[in-house]
Each structure stands twice: as structure tokens, then as C-alpha cells.
Write an enzyme that holds these catalytic residues in place. Sequence first.
Site, PDB file in Angstrom:
ATOM      1  CB  ALA A   1     -37.790  -7.444 -72.707  1.00 59.43           C
TER       2      ALA A   1
ATOM      3  N   GLY B   1     -33.510 -10.403 -73.944  1.00 57.76           N
ATOM      4  CA  GLY B   1     -34.191 -10.507 -75.236  1.00 57.76           C
ATOM      5  C   GLY B   1     -33.296 -10.082 -76.396  1.00 57.76           C
TER       6      GLY B   1
ATOM      7  CD  GLU C   1     -34.466 -14.670 -74.591  1.00 57.18           C
ATOM      8  OE1 GLU C   1     -35.004 -13.546 -74.442  1.00 57.18           O
ATOM      9  OE2 GLU C   1     -34.818 -15.683 -73.964  1.00 57.18           O
TER      10      GLU C   1
ATOM     11  CD  GLU D   1     -33.302 -12.886 -69.711  1.00 54.67           C
ATOM     12  OE1 GLU D   1     -32.161 -13.259 -69.362  1.00 54.67           O
ATOM     13  OE2 GLU D   1     -33.668 -12.854 -70.897  1.00 54.67           O
TER      14      GLU D   1
HETATM   15  C1  HXC Z   1     -35.288  -0.371 -70.437  1.00 56.33           C
HETATM   16  C2  HXC Z   1     -33.050   0.080 -70.377  1.00 56.33           C
HETATM   17  C3  HXC Z   1     -32.739  -1.279 -70.563  1.00 56.33           C
HETATM   18  C4  HXC Z   1     -33.826  -2.189 -70.673  1.00 56.33           C
HETATM   19  C5  HXC Z   1     -30.892  -0.174 -70.431  1.00 56.33           C
HETATM   20  N1  HXC Z   1     -31.875   0.723 -70.313  1.00 56.33           N
HETATM   21  N2  HXC Z   1     -31.386  -1.400 -70.569  1.00 56.33           N
HETATM   22  N3  HXC Z   1     -34.310   0.532 -70.322  1.00 56.33           N
HETATM   23  N4  HXC Z   1     -35.066  -1.698 -70.600  1.00 56.33           N
HETATM   24  N5  HXC Z   1     -33.637  -3.498 -70.868  1.00 56.33           N
HETATM   25  C6  HXC Z   1     -31.737   2.179 -70.140  1.00 56.33           C
HETATM   26  C7  HXC Z   1     -31.222   2.541 -68.762  1.00 56.33           C
HETATM   27  O1  HXC Z   1     -32.268   2.550 -67.850  1.00 56.33           O
HETATM   28  C8  HXC Z   1     -30.662   3.928 -69.036  1.00 56.33           C
HETATM   29  O2  HXC Z   1     -31.734   4.846 -69.082  1.00 56.33           O
HETATM   30  C9  HXC Z   1     -30.106   3.811 -70.451  1.00 56.33           C
HETATM   31  O3  HXC Z   1     -30.746   2.663 -71.032  1.00 56.33           O
HETATM   32  C10 HXC Z   1     -28.600   3.566 -70.456  1.00 56.33           C
HETATM   33  O4  HXC Z   1     -28.317   2.434 -69.637  1.00 56.33           O
HETATM   34  P1  HXC Z   1     -27.282   2.493 -68.407  1.00 56.33           P
HETATM   35  O5  HXC Z   1     -27.708   1.456 -67.447  1.00 56.33           O
HETATM   36  O6  HXC Z   1     -27.124   3.881 -67.895  1.00 56.33           O
HETATM   37  O7  HXC Z   1     -25.937   2.080 -69.159  1.00 56.33           O
HETATM   38  P2  HXC Z   1     -24.672   1.300 -68.557  1.00 56.33           P
HETATM   39  O8  HXC Z   1     -24.341   1.824 -67.203  1.00 56.33           O
HETATM   40  O9  HXC Z   1     -23.654   1.349 -69.633  1.00 56.33           O
HETATM   41  O10 HXC Z   1     -25.192  -0.184 -68.340  1.00 56.33           O
HETATM   42  C11 HXC Z   1     -25.538  -0.963 -69.465  1.00 56.33           C
HETATM   43  C12 HXC Z   1     -26.286  -2.247 -69.019  1.00 56.33           C
HETATM   44  C13 HXC Z   1     -27.475  -1.874 -68.139  1.00 56.33           C
HETATM   45  C14 HXC Z   1     -25.332  -3.155 -68.245  1.00 56.33           C
HETATM   46  C15 HXC Z   1     -26.702  -2.959 -70.297  1.00 56.33           C
HETATM   47  O11 HXC Z   1     -28.241  -0.847 -68.801  1.00 56.33           O
HETATM   48  C16 HXC Z   1     -28.391  -3.009 -67.853  1.00 56.33           C
HETATM   49  O12 HXC Z   1     -28.089  -3.864 -67.029  1.00 56.33           O
HETATM   50  N6  HXC Z   1     -29.565  -3.040 -68.536  1.00 56.33           N
HETATM   51  C17 HXC Z   1     -30.579  -4.056 -68.303  1.00 56.33           C
HETATM   52  C18 HXC Z   1     -30.194  -5.352 -68.983  1.00 56.33           C
HETATM   53  C19 HXC Z   1     -31.203  -6.439 -68.695  1.00 56.33           C
HETATM   54  O13 HXC Z   1     -31.480  -6.774 -67.550  1.00 56.33           O
HETATM   55  N7  HXC Z   1     -31.797  -7.017 -69.751  1.00 56.33           N
HETATM   56  C20 HXC Z   1     -32.757  -8.075 -69.646  1.00 56.33           C
HETATM   57  C21 HXC Z   1     -34.136  -7.494 -69.660  1.00 56.33           C
HETATM   58  S1  HXC Z   1     -35.360  -8.746 -69.390  1.00 56.33           S
HETATM   59  P3  HXC Z   1     -31.662   6.234 -68.268  1.00 56.33           P
HETATM   60  O14 HXC Z   1     -33.026   6.814 -68.442  1.00 56.33           O
HETATM   61  O15 HXC Z   1     -31.297   5.906 -66.887  1.00 56.33           O
HETATM   62  O16 HXC Z   1     -30.596   7.008 -69.007  1.00 56.33           O
HETATM   63  C22 HXC Z   1     -35.524  -9.481 -70.886  1.00 56.33           C
HETATM   64  C23 HXC Z   1     -36.552 -10.557 -70.948  1.00 56.33           C
HETATM   65  C24 HXC Z   1     -36.797 -11.021 -72.360  1.00 56.33           C
HETATM   66  O17 HXC Z   1     -34.847  -9.183 -71.826  1.00 56.33           O
HETATM   67  C25 HXC Z   1     -38.082 -11.796 -72.411  1.00 56.33           C
HETATM   68  C26 HXC Z   1     -38.450 -12.182 -73.831  1.00 56.33           C
HETATM   69  C27 HXC Z   1     -39.837 -12.823 -73.904  1.00 56.33           C
END
Ligand code: HXC
Length: 257
Positions: free
Chosen positions: A65, A108, A111, A131
Site C-alpha cells: 500500500a 498489499g 496480498e 507491515e
Molecule cells: C510509498 C514507496 C513504497 C510504499 C517504496 N516506495 N515502497 N512509497 N509506499 N509502499 C518508494 C520509496 O519511498 C522510494 O521513493 C522509491 O519507492 C524507491 O524505493 P527505495 O526504498 O529507494 O528502494 P530500495 O532501496 O530498493 O528498497 C525497496 C524496498 C523498500 C525494500 C521495497 O522500498 C521498502 O521497504 N518499501 C516499503 C515496503 C512496505 O513496507 N510495504 C508494506 C506497506 S503497508 P523515493 O521518493 O525515496 O525515491 C501495506 C499494507 C496493506 O502494504 C494493507 C492492505 C489493506
Amino acid sequence: MPHNLLVDAPEQGVQVLTLNRPDVLNALNTDLLNNLSKALDDAEADPEVRAIVITGNQKAFAAGADINEMAARDLVGILEDPRVAHWERIARFTKPIIAAVNGFALGGGCELAMHADILIAGENARFGQPEINLGIMPGAGGTQRLTRKVGEALAMHMALTGEQINATRALQAGLVSEISQPELTVERAIEIGQTIARKAPIAVRLTKESVRKADDMSLSDGLRFERHAFTLLAGTADRQEGLDAFREKRSPRFNGQ
Ligand code: HXC
């Protein structure tokens, strides 16, 4: 700004939907989920579409998400979250969905991939439910579908630690059915979709529904559902065509009746 969901015209019964927010690793925001729901509504109504492929890009299927959007929501925003309806829409889709996953499928994103009926992964795929690192938990099936697919031991490990698994582990665990070279993942998913598109549509629909029931029903209820569906197919012209074609040593021509 490019559209956040690319919707290809159906080809040989298969429509490819490509998540397209590459700058944020295809983070799923409301607008993207909204467009995905709309595309599925259209695909449901379009007889030319017999199967859907959902994919992202080489670096990410979807990294979850959109965290920036989530950060802007308060409790009321979460309770009235329009995205809930979008997830339900995806789960209700009656035609087969194939997910072609390269790179990150996290939160997400994992998912969403698990909403697919068939999941194909590139060798570079990474699945995870991170998460817990954000002080939250999965909210679109990451504790339920994941547990049913990979079992409690691995699901608990992934959801409580946030650790990712690679494609090989995902294959061993039963999360994906096949691994391919990353550059061929989408092609392979389309090929699978086209194989399904050549089958009898009512049989495909009932098969999907029946397999899905295995998650929801007791064995005896599921078997009863399967038997009813099987009996229903006995009245279809496509069943007759399938049996005739086999006996006449020719390819069947199914017409969905
Ligand atoms: C918004 C995101 C994002 C996300 C990555 N980005 N994931 N932005 N939401 N979920 C953005 C980063 O901020 C960054 O923007 C750009 O994408 C590239 O990501 P990097 O982190 O620089 O890349 P990398 O170092 O290769 O790391 C990749 C990664 C990391 C390990 C996937 O991005 C990460 O941990 N992302 C979050 C993953 C996460 O926690 N997902 C769960 C979300 S909660 P900038 O502007 O800095 O370039 C969820 C709940 C679902 O999903 C609920 C459903 C109802």
C-alpha cells in the site's frame, strides 16, 4: 503523468493489466486500486476477456500500500477506507487471474498477488508481509490467504518478522506454481492465460469457484459444491462438444453454452 494502470486490449482471450507507478515501486494508492477495480468490472463484462494477467515491472510487482497515503489517514479514514471495496472487487472477479510477479511483492503487493488464481514468479521475485515493521499488520489477506497457502509456520514467520522469501522458497512453500526467467514471466503468464482461454468458459468459471471454496468450506460442503457444479456442467453444450471432439479426434470448439 502516465496512467497508473496500463490496460492492454485483450489478445487471444487474455488481457494484461500492468501496475504502473515505477517511481514508488508500484505502491498501491486509492487511485490505482480504483482503476484496477474499474478494469476488472470492464473485463468481467467483456466476452473477449477470458483471463487476466496482472503484472508490474522488473523491479517490483508492488511494494505494498502507498505508505504516504496511509500516513495521511486517521482512524475514521481507515474505517471508511474506500480501498476495502476494491479488494473485495478483486476477490469477487469470476474469470481466472494470473499474477506475473517480478521483484518486490510486499504487503498489499503480496496480498494482491495472492488474489490471483495462478501465481508465476520471476527468479528475482521477493515476497513479504513487512507491515509489522510499520507498527501495523496485514489487512488484505496477508494473515489469512498466506496462511492457507504456505501454512502457519512460514506465514507466522513472515508476518511477525517482516522477512522476505525468494522465488525458490515461494515455490517450495506453494505460494507460486512456477518460476521463470524474469524477462519471460509475463510471456509465460499470457501463455497460461491463453491456454485457459481455449477451454469451455462455464467449466473454467465453475472450476475456479469450486477450488476457491476449498478455503472457505468444510470438506463435505466443498465436495457437495463440487458435485453440484459438476452436475450443472452436464447440461452444457460445451460438455457435449468436448466429449464429441475427443471421440472424433479433433480440437473442441467451445462456445460458452
Ligand atoms: C510509498 C514507496 C513504497 C510504499 C517504496 N516506495 N515502497 N512509497 N509506499 N509502499 C518508494 C520509496 O519511498 C522510494 O521513493 C522509491 O519507492 C524507491 O524505493 P527505495 O526504498 O529507494 O528502494 P530500495 O532501496 O530498493 O528498497 C525497496 C524496498 C523498500 C525494500 C521495497 O522500498 C521498502 O521497504 N518499501 C516499503 C515496503 C512496505 O513496507 N510495504 C508494506 C506497506 S503497508 P523515493 O521518493 O525515496 O525515491 C501495506 C499494507 C496493506 O502494504 C494493507 C492492505 C489493506
